[in-house]
Design an enzyme around this catalytic site. Structure first.
Site, PDB file in Angstrom:
ATOM      1  N   GLU A   1       0.924  -1.195  -0.066  1.00 37.07           N
ATOM      2  CA  GLU A   1      -0.179  -0.024  -0.055  1.00 37.07           C
ATOM      3  C   GLU A   1       1.024   1.226   0.114  1.00 37.07           C
ATOM      4  O   GLU A   1       1.986   1.368   0.775  1.00 37.07           O
ATOM      5  CB  GLU A   1      -0.782  -0.116   1.357  1.00 37.07           C
ATOM      6  CG  GLU A   1      -1.696   1.279   1.622  1.00 37.07           C
ATOM      7  CD  GLU A   1      -2.375   1.072   2.533  1.00 37.07           C
ATOM      8  OE1 GLU A   1      -3.604   1.898   2.803  1.00 37.07           O
ATOM      9  OE2 GLU A   1      -1.880   0.480   3.673  1.00 37.07           O
TER      10      GLU A   1
ATOM     11  N   CYS B   1      -5.372  -3.132   3.076  1.00 38.92           N
ATOM     12  CA  CYS B   1      -5.187  -2.920   4.246  1.00 38.92           C
ATOM     13  C   CYS B   1      -6.457  -3.003   5.190  1.00 38.92           C
ATOM     14  O   CYS B   1      -6.898  -3.939   5.243  1.00 38.92           O
ATOM     15  CB  CYS B   1      -4.345  -1.606   4.678  1.00 38.92           C
ATOM     16  SG  CYS B   1      -3.620  -1.588   5.921  1.00 38.92           S
TER      17      CYS B   1
ATOM     18  N   LYS C   1      -9.906   2.623  -2.328  1.00 37.10           N
ATOM     19  CA  LYS C   1     -10.058   2.035  -1.006  1.00 37.10           C
ATOM     20  C   LYS C   1     -11.201   2.336  -0.276  1.00 37.10           C
ATOM     21  O   LYS C   1     -11.969   3.688  -0.317  1.00 37.10           O
ATOM     22  CB  LYS C   1      -8.919   2.634   0.128  1.00 37.10           C
ATOM     23  CG  LYS C   1      -8.989   1.831   1.386  1.00 37.10           C
ATOM     24  CD  LYS C   1      -7.725   2.237   2.158  1.00 37.10           C
ATOM     25  CE  LYS C   1      -7.530   1.601   3.476  1.00 37.10           C
ATOM     26  NZ  LYS C   1      -6.646   1.843   4.325  1.00 37.10           N
TER      27      LYS C   1
END
Length: 254
Positions: A39, A139, A105
């Site tokens: 990331e 994540c 995300k």
């Protein structure tokens, strides 16, 4: 499919150095079908996007396209991006011909204030590559199993992360859970080193559909590992153990 997982030590807010270091490592590696970076691999997990965010389609995407076409491989990882006046933690999946898919995300990390600086994505993104359907995740998405629950529509999940060492047990456990509950391969690619707020120990791993490690990177060190997934083996297992057919029916309402 041969997959390389790059567990890099990201230099804080130094995109040129991070791209150069990643490319140096990639140039030493054998041919693979897919290379995965962590990331925000050019900057670290920075909550001041005005200092690090790139314009959509700018330097790092072009760099990923160059690597992909040069190495005849797909390249994946997330970058801080400014697009239309908003900031996104954007996952790029670049194919060998230079074409690409993006995933913004969905679950922003409120504990660090990511939700105050970045806009959340609203789409669940699956990319098909070399006969493998791949769900793209970043994540904190790992903590939300409903969003990533298989609907019989993917074969592997990629999680790219800056997941701190202090919570690494959760990372290790949840990656296995996602593989087992979804009967799929899981690639979890985390970083090592330090940023101004956290230390990172890695935990980069490729898991099979039973949560067993196919290959893993050495903790605490910058390194790359290569593992192989096999679609026929996955298909045979799903037919023999058809748990996905018994899954609860649901739909997500945004």
């Amino acid at each position: 499919m041969n997959i390389i997982l790059l567990q890099t030590d990201i230099q804080w807010q130094k995109p040129n150095e991070n791209r150069t270091q990643a490319e140096t490592i990639i140039d030493t590696l054998p041919q693979a079908d897919l290379i995965i970076l962590p990331e925000m691999f050019t900057s670290g997990f920075c909550m001041v996007p005005a200092e690090v965010a790139e314009k959509a389609g700018s330097v790092t995407l072009q760099w990923m396209q160059t690597i992909a076409m040069k190495k005849k491989t797909a390249v994946a990882g997330s970058v801080s991006v400014e697009d239309g006046g908003r900031y996104y933690n954007r996952f790029y999946f670049v194919k060998p011909d230079g074409s690409y898919t993006i995933y913004n995300k969905k679950h922003l990390f409120t504990f660090s204030g990511e939700d105050k600086e970045y806009a959340a994505g609203d789409e669940r993104v699956i990319v098909e590559y070399k006969g493998v359907r791949i769900l793209l995740q970043i994540c904190y998405d790992l903590r939300f199993p409903v969003f990533s629950r298989s609907r019989g529509d993917y074969d592997m999940i990629i999680y790219v992360a800056n997941w701190p060492a202090v919570r690494i047990d959760a990372w290790n456990t949840l990656l296995k859970a996602r593989a087992i509950e979804n009967l799929c391969y899981v690639a979890g690619v985390n970083r090592v080193g330090n940023d101004p707020g956290n230390g990172y120990s890695g935990g980069t791993v490729l898991l099979d559909y039973m949560g067993k490690s196919i290959v893993s990177a050495e903790d605490g060190l910058e390194n790359a590992v290569c593992g192989k997934i096999d679609m026929q083996t996955l298909k045979d297992f799903r037919e023999k153990f058809p748990a996905l057919n018994d899954a609860d029916k649901y739909r997500i309402i945004n």
